[in-house]
Write a protein that holds these residues in place. Structure first.
Motif, PDB file in Angstrom:
ATOM      1  N   VAL A  76      -1.832   0.794   4.528  1.00 46.33           N
ATOM      2  CA  VAL A  76      -1.865   1.303   3.454  1.00 46.33           C
ATOM      3  C   VAL A  76      -2.903   2.327   3.446  1.00 46.33           C
ATOM      4  O   VAL A  76      -2.528   3.775   3.207  1.00 46.33           O
ATOM      5  CB  VAL A  76      -1.502   0.550   2.093  1.00 46.33           C
ATOM      6  CG1 VAL A  76      -1.897   1.940   0.763  1.00 46.33           C
ATOM      7  CG2 VAL A  76      -0.385  -0.178   1.812  1.00 46.33           C
ATOM      8  N   GLU A  77      -4.079   2.035   3.580  1.00 48.99           N
ATOM      9  CA  GLU A  77      -5.335   2.887   3.811  1.00 48.99           C
ATOM     10  C   GLU A  77      -5.160   3.970   4.933  1.00 48.99           C
ATOM     11  O   GLU A  77      -5.399   5.007   4.739  1.00 48.99           O
ATOM     12  CB  GLU A  77      -6.573   2.150   3.809  1.00 48.99           C
ATOM     13  CG  GLU A  77      -7.518   3.028   4.186  1.00 48.99           C
ATOM     14  CD  GLU A  77      -8.087   4.135   2.937  1.00 48.99           C
ATOM     15  OE1 GLU A  77      -7.523   4.004   1.865  1.00 48.99           O
ATOM     16  OE2 GLU A  77      -8.536   5.022   3.352  1.00 48.99           O
ATOM     17  N   ARG A  80      -2.614   6.489   3.920  1.00 51.60           N
ATOM     18  CA  ARG A  80      -3.226   7.716   3.100  1.00 51.60           C
ATOM     19  C   ARG A  80      -4.013   8.413   3.859  1.00 51.60           C
ATOM     20  O   ARG A  80      -4.013   9.656   3.603  1.00 51.60           O
ATOM     21  CB  ARG A  80      -3.967   6.773   1.998  1.00 51.60           C
ATOM     22  CG  ARG A  80      -4.377   7.678   0.923  1.00 51.60           C
ATOM     23  CD  ARG A  80      -5.551   6.824   0.067  1.00 51.60           C
ATOM     24  NE  ARG A  80      -6.767   6.996   0.912  1.00 51.60           N
ATOM     25  CZ  ARG A  80      -7.582   7.584   1.283  1.00 51.60           C
ATOM     26  NH1 ARG A  80      -7.581   8.718   0.816  1.00 51.60           N
ATOM     27  NH2 ARG A  80      -8.655   7.503   2.207  1.00 51.60           N
ATOM     28  N   GLN A  81      -4.867   7.858   4.839  1.00 53.27           N
ATOM     29  CA  GLN A  81      -5.649   8.744   5.724  1.00 53.27           C
ATOM     30  C   GLN A  81      -4.965   9.829   6.271  1.00 53.27           C
ATOM     31  O   GLN A  81      -5.335  10.926   6.492  1.00 53.27           O
ATOM     32  CB  GLN A  81      -6.714   7.980   6.399  1.00 53.27           C
ATOM     33  CG  GLN A  81      -7.667   7.312   5.830  1.00 53.27           C
ATOM     34  CD  GLN A  81      -8.625   6.333   6.968  1.00 53.27           C
ATOM     35  OE1 GLN A  81      -8.709   6.643   7.987  1.00 53.27           O
ATOM     36  NE2 GLN A  81      -9.079   5.288   6.422  1.00 53.27           N
ATOM     37  N   MET A  83      -1.877  10.891   5.485  1.00 53.80           N
ATOM     38  CA  MET A  83      -1.158  12.032   4.810  1.00 53.80           C
ATOM     39  C   MET A  83      -2.342  12.977   4.299  1.00 53.80           C
ATOM     40  O   MET A  83      -2.178  14.212   4.040  1.00 53.80           O
ATOM     41  CB  MET A  83      -0.640  11.152   3.558  1.00 53.80           C
ATOM     42  CG  MET A  83       0.406  10.352   4.196  1.00 53.80           C
ATOM     43  SD  MET A  83       1.825  11.155   5.168  1.00 53.80           S
ATOM     44  CE  MET A  83       1.996  12.641   4.315  1.00 53.80           C
ATOM     45  N   ALA A  84      -3.837  12.612   4.056  1.00 49.38           N
ATOM     46  CA  ALA A  84      -4.774  13.129   3.501  1.00 49.38           C
ATOM     47  C   ALA A  84      -4.913  14.221   4.414  1.00 49.38           C
ATOM     48  O   ALA A  84      -5.232  15.328   4.325  1.00 49.38           O
ATOM     49  CB  ALA A  84      -5.813  12.304   2.985  1.00 49.38           C
ATOM     50  N   MET A  97       5.366  12.117  -3.284  1.00 45.95           N
ATOM     51  CA  MET A  97       4.690  10.974  -3.111  1.00 45.95           C
ATOM     52  C   MET A  97       5.907   9.977  -3.902  1.00 45.95           C
ATOM     53  O   MET A  97       5.726   8.628  -3.953  1.00 45.95           O
ATOM     54  CB  MET A  97       3.341  10.698  -3.651  1.00 45.95           C
ATOM     55  CG  MET A  97       2.224  11.399  -3.002  1.00 45.95           C
ATOM     56  SD  MET A  97       2.478  10.924  -1.144  1.00 45.95           S
ATOM     57  CE  MET A  97       2.262   9.146  -1.114  1.00 45.95           C
ATOM     58  N   MET A 185       5.045   3.576   3.274  1.00 47.41           N
ATOM     59  CA  MET A 185       3.666   3.915   3.116  1.00 47.41           C
ATOM     60  C   MET A 185       3.366   5.445   3.256  1.00 47.41           C
ATOM     61  O   MET A 185       2.523   6.100   2.715  1.00 47.41           O
ATOM     62  CB  MET A 185       2.768   3.457   4.147  1.00 47.41           C
ATOM     63  CG  MET A 185       2.804   1.823   3.763  1.00 47.41           C
ATOM     64  SD  MET A 185       1.806   0.904   5.077  1.00 47.41           S
ATOM     65  CE  MET A 185       2.147  -0.674   4.909  1.00 47.41           C
ATOM     66  N   CYS A 186       4.413   6.444   3.868  1.00 48.04           N
ATOM     67  CA  CYS A 186       4.207   7.788   3.945  1.00 48.04           C
ATOM     68  C   CYS A 186       5.386   8.432   3.169  1.00 48.04           C
ATOM     69  O   CYS A 186       5.376   9.577   2.697  1.00 48.04           O
ATOM     70  CB  CYS A 186       4.357   8.327   5.473  1.00 48.04           C
ATOM     71  SG  CYS A 186       3.065   7.917   6.306  1.00 48.04           S
TER      72      CYS A 186
END
Length: 256
Positions: A76-77, A80-81, A83-84, A97, A185-186
């Motif tokens: 998940v992290e 997130r990275q 997508m960020a 989201m 997750m995305c």
């Protein structure tokens, strides 16, 4: 017109039709070209490089060796990275989201017991004695002989199939993913998949793509799995789930 002239005209017409058929595009006889191979950057620290579906945004997972899978929280992290990073490189773009509208009820509904007249299973009921669905225009049945039970059975079958897709969408390993990343997750709730815009040209694939092509693309790349066969039930269920999340949205193929 004599019999001879009719026969000649018929033969000429048949020959013309045959010529058209022989020279028509033979799409079914031509296998689809293989998808381009997604080239991920070389690892700088001996880890595994994970790339987003756009074919550009990537993150290296340090310490993750080939064949190893991340724990859920780490996957998940990493998502997130990714997508960020994508957001930083596309500040004017909005990445939803979650689906905010057009949700559909996917819970199976109770199906009434079959009557003697309506029969069993998913086949259309015979018109004799069955209670016909009276509202609206029925699709696909010239004689409008579907019953309420038929509709409920079909809805349950469809909802169950969509529910299977929902599970697969949240389980990367179930669709062949190898590193712990899953579709949700995305794309929470199937967001930003825009199934209503397919078919459309996708730069990553270098061709006009169907929704299932992009699903396979994501399985091969962020999930690091293998593309599924077009008839694989998992691929079909995933496609059903994604489409179901956009129920009510107008089709707009080719849109970017």
């Amino acid at each position: 017109m004599t019999r001879r002239s009719i026969a000649l005209a018929t033969a000429a017409g048949a020959a013309a039709i045959l010529a058209v058929v022989m020279h028509a595009p033979r799409l079914r006889a031509q296998p689809a070209p293989p998808l381009p191979v997604h080239q991920v950057p070389v690892s700088k620290n001996g880890g595994t490089v994970v790339m987003l579906c756009d074919g550009k945004t990537s993150v290296e997972v340090k310490g993750l060796k080939p064949g190893e899978s991340m724990p859920h929280a780490q996957a998940v992290e990493i998502a997130r990275q990714l997508m960020a990073q994508w957001q930083r490189e596309h500040p004017s773009e909005k990445w939803e989201m979650a689906q905010q509208e057009h949700q559909t009820d996917q819970s199976p509904q109770p199906v009434p017991a079959p009557s003697a007249a309506s029969g069993a299973g998913t086949a259309a009921a015979k018109p004799t004695g069955a209670k016909l669905q009276s509202k609206g225009t029925q699709q696909g049945d010239t004689y409008a002989s579907f019953t309420d039970r038929d509709y409920k059975v079909w809805k349950n079958e469809t909802d169950n199939f969509v529910a299977q897709g929902n599970q697969l969408f949240h389980d990367g390993a179930a669709v062949g993913g190898t590193i712990g990343v899953s579709c949700d997750m995305c794309h929470p709730d199937g967001s930003n998949t825009h199934p209503e815009t397919y078919p459309k040209y996708q730069v990553q694939l270098q061709r006009v793509a169907l929704l299932r092509d992009m699903i396979d693309w994501c399985i091969e790349n962020p999930l690091k799995g293998k593309a599924l066969d077009p008839n694989d039930t998992r691929l079909r269920a995933l496609e059903a789930y994604i489409l179901a999340q956009r129920k009510g949205v107008a089709l707009d193929y080719g849109k970017h």
